[in-house]
Write a protein that holds these residues in place. Structure first.
Motif, mmCIF file in Angstrom:
data_model
loop_
_atom_site.group_PDB
_atom_site.id
_atom_site.type_symbol
_atom_site.label_atom_id
_atom_site.label_comp_id
_atom_site.label_asym_id
_atom_site.label_seq_id
_atom_site.Cartn_x
_atom_site.Cartn_y
_atom_site.Cartn_z
ATOM 1 N N ARG A 1 0.834 -1.207 0.000
ATOM 2 C CA ARG A 1 0.000 0.000 0.000
ATOM 3 C C ARG A 1 0.864 1.251 0.000
ATOM 4 O O ARG A 1 0.597 2.210 -0.744
ATOM 5 C CB ARG A 1 -0.915 -0.033 1.224
ATOM 6 C CG ARG A 1 -1.937 1.087 1.319
ATOM 7 C CD ARG A 1 -2.942 0.761 2.399
ATOM 8 N NE ARG A 1 -3.777 1.871 2.784
ATOM 9 C CZ ARG A 1 -5.112 1.870 2.750
ATOM 10 N NH1 ARG A 1 -5.743 0.800 2.306
ATOM 11 N NH2 ARG A 1 -5.809 2.920 3.154
ATOM 12 N N VAL A 2 1.921 1.244 0.810
ATOM 13 C CA VAL A 2 2.836 2.391 0.861
ATOM 14 C C VAL A 2 3.459 2.640 -0.509
ATOM 15 O O VAL A 2 3.518 3.777 -0.995
ATOM 16 C CB VAL A 2 3.925 2.168 1.926
ATOM 17 C CG1 VAL A 2 5.044 3.214 1.778
ATOM 18 C CG2 VAL A 2 3.332 2.236 3.329
ATOM 19 N N VAL B 1 6.527 -4.826 -3.879
ATOM 20 C CA VAL B 1 5.194 -5.393 -3.663
ATOM 21 C C VAL B 1 5.239 -6.919 -3.745
ATOM 22 O O VAL B 1 4.641 -7.615 -2.913
ATOM 23 C CB VAL B 1 4.196 -4.816 -4.686
ATOM 24 C CG1 VAL B 1 2.844 -5.515 -4.581
ATOM 25 C CG2 VAL B 1 4.030 -3.316 -4.474
ATOM 26 N N GLY B 2 5.964 -7.437 -4.730
ATOM 27 C CA GLY B 2 6.037 -8.886 -4.891
ATOM 28 C C GLY B 2 6.646 -9.580 -3.688
ATOM 29 O O GLY B 2 6.122 -10.596 -3.205
ATOM 30 N N THR B 3 7.754 -9.052 -3.186
ATOM 31 C CA THR B 3 8.404 -9.693 -2.039
ATOM 32 C C THR B 3 7.601 -9.502 -0.753
ATOM 33 O O THR B 3 7.585 -10.385 0.112
ATOM 34 C CB THR B 3 9.826 -9.144 -1.842
ATOM 35 O OG1 THR B 3 9.779 -7.702 -1.739
ATOM 36 C CG2 THR B 3 10.726 -9.530 -3.000
ATOM 37 N N ALA B 4 6.929 -8.347 -0.632
ATOM 38 C CA ALA B 4 6.115 -8.122 0.571
ATOM 39 C C ALA B 4 4.942 -9.096 0.619
ATOM 40 O O ALA B 4 4.569 -9.582 1.690
ATOM 41 C CB ALA B 4 5.608 -6.684 0.604
ATOM 42 N N VAL B 5 4.358 -9.399 -0.551
ATOM 43 C CA VAL B 5 3.256 -10.358 -0.599
ATOM 44 C C VAL B 5 3.778 -11.783 -0.419
ATOM 45 O O VAL B 5 3.183 -12.597 0.297
ATOM 46 C CB VAL B 5 2.486 -10.215 -1.933
ATOM 47 C CG1 VAL B 5 1.481 -11.352 -2.110
ATOM 48 C CG2 VAL B 5 1.766 -8.867 -1.978
ATOM 49 N N ALA B 6 4.917 -12.095 -1.059
ATOM 50 C CA ALA B 6 5.440 -13.460 -1.011
ATOM 51 C C ALA B 6 6.057 -13.809 0.331
ATOM 52 O O ALA B 6 5.869 -14.927 0.845
ATOM 53 C CB ALA B 6 6.470 -13.646 -2.130
ATOM 54 N N TRP B 7 6.806 -12.876 0.919
ATOM 55 C CA TRP B 7 7.575 -13.187 2.128
ATOM 56 C C TRP B 7 7.196 -12.341 3.336
ATOM 57 O O TRP B 7 7.579 -12.666 4.458
ATOM 58 C CB TRP B 7 9.075 -13.000 1.855
ATOM 59 C CG TRP B 7 9.581 -13.854 0.744
ATOM 60 C CD1 TRP B 7 9.193 -15.124 0.446
ATOM 61 C CD2 TRP B 7 10.569 -13.504 -0.233
ATOM 62 N NE1 TRP B 7 9.871 -15.595 -0.659
ATOM 63 C CE2 TRP B 7 10.729 -14.617 -1.091
ATOM 64 C CE3 TRP B 7 11.331 -12.359 -0.465
ATOM 65 C CZ2 TRP B 7 11.622 -14.610 -2.145
ATOM 66 C CZ3 TRP B 7 12.219 -12.357 -1.523
ATOM 67 C CH2 TRP B 7 12.366 -13.478 -2.354
ATOM 68 N N GLY B 8 6.489 -11.259 3.113
ATOM 69 C CA GLY B 8 6.163 -10.364 4.220
ATOM 70 C C GLY B 8 4.796 -10.594 4.826
ATOM 71 O O GLY B 8 4.385 -9.853 5.728
ATOM 72 N N GLY B 9 4.076 -11.605 4.335
ATOM 73 C CA GLY B 9 2.761 -11.898 4.893
ATOM 74 C C GLY B 9 1.700 -10.876 4.547
ATOM 75 O O GLY B 9 0.663 -10.826 5.210
ATOM 76 N N GLU B 10 1.914 -10.068 3.513
ATOM 77 C CA GLU B 10 0.934 -9.059 3.137
ATOM 78 C C GLU B 10 -0.002 -9.592 2.056
ATOM 79 O O GLU B 10 0.295 -10.582 1.390
ATOM 80 C CB GLU B 10 1.627 -7.789 2.654
ATOM 81 C CG GLU B 10 2.464 -7.101 3.717
ATOM 82 C CD GLU B 10 2.936 -5.722 3.302
ATOM 83 O OE1 GLU B 10 2.523 -5.269 2.212
ATOM 84 O OE2 GLU B 10 3.699 -5.101 4.059
ATOM 85 N N SER B 11 -1.122 -8.927 1.888
ATOM 86 C CA SER B 11 -2.078 -9.308 0.858
ATOM 87 C C SER B 11 -2.790 -8.056 0.354
ATOM 88 O O SER B 11 -2.844 -7.031 1.042
ATOM 89 C CB SER B 11 -3.100 -10.304 1.398
ATOM 90 O OG SER B 11 -3.851 -9.727 2.458
#
Length: 322
Positions: A99-100, A260-270
């Motif tokens: 989002r940021v 965004v890709g790494t935050a969704v894949a490894w950061g638990g974000e959606s």
């Protein structure tokens, strides 16, 4: 950048720029790790950017004869660029990375409007379409028809930080293009000084006491400032300086893809489908901004940047346009 040739091939310049964009895109990882150690955002930006800024003061003093005639613009670069980085660091540490990043990447919108209002640039219709698409994307990222509803977080102060970071980057871009007599090095390092100064004010204002920082954490903070951030800045400047602005602008989108890709894949974000759609519109606007620069007849002075001597208005080109 003495380890790289002065006249690289396009392939080498592209590789260097991709490397830099990847570093910027992965910045959220050490920042999240620092906040996980109990370090507040203003203190992290103070110890990392500020430590580089202390040494940068020496460089600015040495270059004072070159920028003295435009000292007001140097001061503006210092404050606006400092705010851009301070607000971005704190937003990434406290908010959802995806989002940021999408909100931050609205900076092409502000660049178009700033160039139109203050530099009297003639804006092609395609760039206005990109602005409209980015604004719709912002609406979707923030929730679209359900804005403020239970399913989507309402607009928060972290969102405000993210938007202000992008706005400040774009404003710094406009200022840097006007500061054509200011050396590249001054533009580059004034950001570190400004970020350190504003972070010191925020740290004192927020009453953040220096926590118990062990030797390994001190080493990590210094490595992030003098290693990660400086390397990302210098490689970005090198890559953009040797590529056409439109091509570099496309490559720069790797930053938002990686983050965004790494935050969704490894950061638990959606992200919701609406969030993905909004992000895609914002990314498309950034791409359009790169591919449709200011019209001929109203050229911008070449940039120098964190990056470039080409007229780019993409995020992070702001530091050193010349």
């Amino acid at each position: 950048m003495t380890l790289l040739p002065a006249h690289p091939t396009d392939r080498l310049a592209t590789g260097v720029l991709l490397f830099s964009a990847t570093l910027w895109g992965l910045t959220w990882m050490p920042l999240k790790a620092f906040i996980g150690q109990g370090l507040p955002g203003p203190l992290v930006s103070l110890l990392t950017y500020g430590s580089v800024g202390v040494l940068a003061l020496v460089l600015l003093w040495r270059d004072r004869a070159a920028w003295r005639a435009q000292w007001g613009l140097v001061l503006a670069l210092l404050l606006v660029g400092g705010w851009a980085n301070t607000s971005f660091v704190n937003a990434v540490m406290l908010g959802d990375v995806a989002r940021v990043m999408f909100l931050f990447y609205l900076s092409p919108v502000w660049s178009v409007l700033g160039g139109w209002l203050f530099l009297k640039e003639r804006i092609p219709p395609a760039r206005w379409v990109a602005v409209g698409g980015a604004i719709v994307g912002l609406w979707l990222v923030l929730g679209g028809p359900g804005l403020g509803g239970n399913a989507v977080p309402a607009f928060t102060w972290v969102d405000a930080l993210s938007l202000s970071a992008g706005f400040a980057f774009a404003a710094n871009n406009v200022i840097a293009r006007a500061a054509h007599r200011v050396p590249l090095r001054t533009k580059t390092f004034s950001v570190f000084i400004g970020c350190g100064l504003l972070s010191a004010i925020a740290t004192g204002w927020g009453g953040h006491a220096l926590p118990d920082i062990g030797p390994l954490l001190w080493l990590a903070l210094l490595a992030y400032g003098f290693g990660w951030m400086l390397l990302a800045t210098v490689t970005w400047q090198y890559g953009v300086s040797h590529l056409e602005s439109s091509r570099a602008g496309v490559i720069l989108l790797a930053e938002v893809v990686v983050s965004v890709g790494t935050a969704v894949a490894w950061g638990g974000e959606s992200l919701t489908p609406m969030g993905w759609a909004g992000g895609a519109l914002i990314a498309a606007a950034a791409l359009g901004e790169a591919l449709f620069p200011p019209a001929e007849g109203h050229p911008s002075p070449p940039l120098c940047r964190h990056r470039s001597p080409h007229a780019m208005n993409t995020p992070r080109t702001v530091w050193m346009n010349q």
